[in-house]
Scaffold this active site. Structure first.
Site, PDB file in Angstrom:
ATOM      1  N   LYS A  15       0.845  -1.205   0.000  1.00  0.00           N
ATOM      2  CA  LYS A  15       0.000   0.000   0.000  1.00  0.00           C
ATOM      3  C   LYS A  15       0.871   1.242   0.000  1.00  0.00           C
ATOM      4  CE  LYS A  15       0.896   1.294   4.456  1.00  0.00           C
ATOM      5  NZ  LYS A  15       1.638   2.470   4.850  1.00  0.00           N
ATOM      6  N   PRO A 103       9.303  -4.073  -0.126  1.00  0.00           N
ATOM      7  CA  PRO A 103      10.454  -3.678   0.694  1.00  0.00           C
ATOM      8  C   PRO A 103      10.172  -3.826   2.194  1.00  0.00           C
ATOM      9  CG  PRO A 103       9.939  -1.980  -0.940  1.00  0.00           C
ATOM     10  CD  PRO A 103       8.855  -3.014  -1.032  1.00  0.00           C
ATOM     11  N   ALA A 105      10.310  -3.028   6.143  1.00  0.00           N
ATOM     12  CA  ALA A 105      10.371  -1.810   6.976  1.00  0.00           C
ATOM     13  C   ALA A 105      10.460  -0.564   6.105  1.00  0.00           C
ATOM     14  CB  ALA A 105      11.537  -1.869   7.973  1.00  0.00           C
ATOM     15  N   ALA A 109       3.828  -1.573   4.202  1.00  0.00           N
ATOM     16  CA  ALA A 109       2.992  -2.588   4.854  1.00  0.00           C
ATOM     17  C   ALA A 109       3.286  -4.020   4.401  1.00  0.00           C
ATOM     18  CB  ALA A 109       1.513  -2.270   4.668  1.00  0.00           C
ATOM     19  N   GLY A 110       4.562  -4.316   4.183  1.00  0.00           N
ATOM     20  CA  GLY A 110       4.939  -5.662   3.740  1.00  0.00           C
ATOM     21  C   GLY A 110       4.597  -6.743   4.759  1.00  0.00           C
ATOM     22  N   ALA A 113       0.960  -7.245   4.808  1.00  0.00           N
ATOM     23  CA  ALA A 113       0.502  -8.004   3.634  1.00  0.00           C
ATOM     24  C   ALA A 113       0.657  -9.501   3.891  1.00  0.00           C
ATOM     25  CB  ALA A 113       1.310  -7.599   2.401  1.00  0.00           C
ATOM     26  N   ASP A 145      -2.842  -1.802   9.470  1.00  0.00           N
ATOM     27  CA  ASP A 145      -2.953  -1.753   8.003  1.00  0.00           C
ATOM     28  C   ASP A 145      -3.564  -3.029   7.424  1.00  0.00           C
ATOM     29  OD1 ASP A 145      -1.595   0.656   8.044  1.00  0.00           O
ATOM     30  OD2 ASP A 145       0.355  -0.240   7.598  1.00  0.00           O
TER      31      ASP A 145
HETATM   32  P1  ATP Z   1       4.103  -0.441   7.887  1.00  0.00           P
HETATM   33  O1  ATP Z   1       4.063   0.248   6.575  1.00  0.00           O
HETATM   34  O2  ATP Z   1       2.893  -1.337   8.129  1.00  0.00           O
HETATM   35  O3  ATP Z   1       4.395   0.447   9.051  1.00  0.00           O
HETATM   36  P2  ATP Z   1       6.636  -1.446   7.117  1.00  0.00           P
HETATM   37  O4  ATP Z   1       6.385  -1.722   5.681  1.00  0.00           O
HETATM   38  O5  ATP Z   1       7.361  -0.181   7.434  1.00  0.00           O
HETATM   39  O6  ATP Z   1       5.265  -1.501   7.882  1.00  0.00           O
HETATM   40  P3  ATP Z   1       7.314  -4.188   7.527  1.00  0.00           P
HETATM   41  O7  ATP Z   1       8.051  -4.591   6.311  1.00  0.00           O
HETATM   42  O8  ATP Z   1       5.899  -4.587   7.640  1.00  0.00           O
HETATM   43  O9  ATP Z   1       7.439  -2.618   7.738  1.00  0.00           O
HETATM   44  O10 ATP Z   1       8.125  -4.776   8.766  1.00  0.00           O
HETATM   45  C1  ATP Z   1       8.530  -4.057   9.889  1.00  0.00           C
HETATM   46  C2  ATP Z   1       9.171  -5.032  10.872  1.00  0.00           C
HETATM   47  O11 ATP Z   1       8.216  -6.028  11.216  1.00  0.00           O
HETATM   48  C3  ATP Z   1      10.358  -5.789  10.309  1.00  0.00           C
HETATM   49  O12 ATP Z   1      11.531  -5.104  10.550  1.00  0.00           O
HETATM   50  C4  ATP Z   1      10.283  -7.144  11.019  1.00  0.00           C
HETATM   51  O13 ATP Z   1      11.060  -7.149  12.184  1.00  0.00           O
HETATM   52  C5  ATP Z   1       8.841  -7.281  11.443  1.00  0.00           C
HETATM   53  N1  ATP Z   1       8.074  -8.318  10.679  1.00  0.00           N
HETATM   54  C6  ATP Z   1       7.146  -9.135  11.185  1.00  0.00           C
HETATM   55  N2  ATP Z   1       6.615  -9.918  10.243  1.00  0.00           N
HETATM   56  C7  ATP Z   1       7.216  -9.604   9.093  1.00  0.00           C
HETATM   57  C8  ATP Z   1       7.080 -10.098   7.762  1.00  0.00           C
HETATM   58  N3  ATP Z   1       6.223 -11.072   7.437  1.00  0.00           N
HETATM   59  N4  ATP Z   1       7.848  -9.541   6.800  1.00  0.00           N
HETATM   60  C9  ATP Z   1       8.712  -8.551   7.140  1.00  0.00           C
HETATM   61  N5  ATP Z   1       8.885  -8.064   8.372  1.00  0.00           N
HETATM   62  C10 ATP Z   1       8.146  -8.570   9.357  1.00  0.00           C
END
Ligand code: ATP
Length: 307
Positions: A15, A103, A105, A109-110, A113, A145
């Site tokens: 997203k 990507p 973190a 919202a990986g 997802a 999310d």
């Molecule tokens: P958001 O946009 O929801 O704030 P983000 O995209 O910034 O999230 P994510 O990739 O969702 O960040 O991951 C953040 C942290 O969550 C990672 O550093 C990891 O420690 C933890 N995590 C837990 N489950 C997962 C997963 N399935 N994939 C990646 N990271 C995960």
């Protein structure tokens, strides 16, 4: 199709927040949000497969950032499987494989997802058929999310972002994403946002009417002008180089640019595929980001395949 699938694969999009209004800190430690989500065509693929009775949950990951994906209970997909198993009265004996393209973190919202994918895939694998409202409730329990990613499209999120109302939106939008290989932890960005706002009065968050009108009209120029993210000053304060990345988009004539969610991914809305390619080249040449992705939005939410 076999009566009981051995595995179920969910394909779930990332997203971008077209608007992210951050209100005051609530008593429960969350901020009140008013956001407009758009699902974009960058996908993680989550495959949940049966394991023998009593063998529990295991996780593996593939993709360029696979080594950064947690493979223990801290993985949101693991927690999603446990939640569905308790609701469906099924033993959580599954292997979860995550083909990671979103990507990590990066503010896209990986992890959410993957949780959305695991919720839906387990529901089908265990023939639980949990009602839609119950799935949305489990999703919001796991993360703000996640409910949006079950449905995709373009939607307004309120509360912590978990209360979803679909938005009246027309048109298709071309996005370029400048990705950093150093993630920004979401809690750190909110804490920085609070620090920067110390002493100032923070009102209730709102979604800009100009954005909703532009989406209704399907006008990418006005959508570009209306993009807004209250977390952007905090993300830039923690990563000053993001300002330079955003400038590249502005110089290249992007219709709009902003930090995606809590960052550090920067999102650029451009006019068409050609503009997307040109900007991708400029961003890659700048050396300021570790990768560039192109995608269109809105796309639908999670899709499932049984095998
Ligand atoms: P958001 O946009 O929801 O704030 P983000 O995209 O910034 O999230 P994510 O990739 O969702 O960040 O991951 C953040 C942290 O969550 C990672 O550093 C990891 O420690 C933890 N995590 C837990 N489950 C997962 C997963 N399935 N994939 C990646 N990271 C995960």
């Amino acid at each position: 199709m076999p009566q009981f699938a051995k595995s179920v694969t969910a394909t779930v999009p990332a997203k971008v927040n077209l608007a992210l209004g951050v209100g005051p800190l609530r008593a429960d430690g969350y901020h009140e949000l008013a956001t407009v989500y758009q699902a974009v065509g960058l996908y993680d693929e989550i495959t949940v497969s049966r394991r023998s009775a009593g063998s529990g949950i295991t996780i593996s990951a593939a993709g360029p950032d696979a080594e950064s994906v947690p493979i223990d209970r801290t993985n949101l997909a693991w927690q999603a499987a446990e939640l569905v198993s308790s609701q469906a009265d099924a033993e959580p004996d599954v292997h979860i494989h995550i083909d990671k393209r979103i990507p990590i973190a990066g503010g896209m919202a990986g992890g959410s997802a993957d949780a959305a994918g695991a919720l839906l895939a387990c529901d089908v694998l265990w023939r639980a058929s949990l009602p839609r409202e119950q799935m949305a409730e489990l999703a919001s329990e796991l993360g703000s999310d996640i409910p949006f990613l079950l449905y995709g499209g373009t939607a307004i999120g309120t509360g912590r972002g978990e209360n979803i109302t679909s938005a009246m939106a027309r048109g298709s939008y071309h996005w370029v994403f400048a990705v950093s290989d150093r993630g920004l932890p979401t809690p750190k960005v909110y804490a920085e946002c609070d620090r920067l706002r110390t002493g100032s009065q923070v009102g209730e968050p709102t979604v800009p009417p100009s954005l909703m009108e532009a989406l209704l009209a399907g006008d990418p120029i006005r959508v570009g002008e209306s993009l807004v993210n209250d977390l952007q000053p905090a993300a830039i304060s923690l990563r000053p180089e993001l300002d330079l990345v955003l400038e590249i988009g502005n110089d290249a004539g992007a219709l709009g640019s902003l930090v995606s969610g809590s960052g550090p991914t920067c999102a650029f809305l451009v006019a068409d595929e050609e503009a997307a390619l040109d900007l991708a080249v400029s961003l890659s040449a700048s050396g300021l980001c570790s990768g560039v992705e192109r995608a269109t939005g809105p796309v639908g939410g999670a899709k499932l395949k049984e095998s």
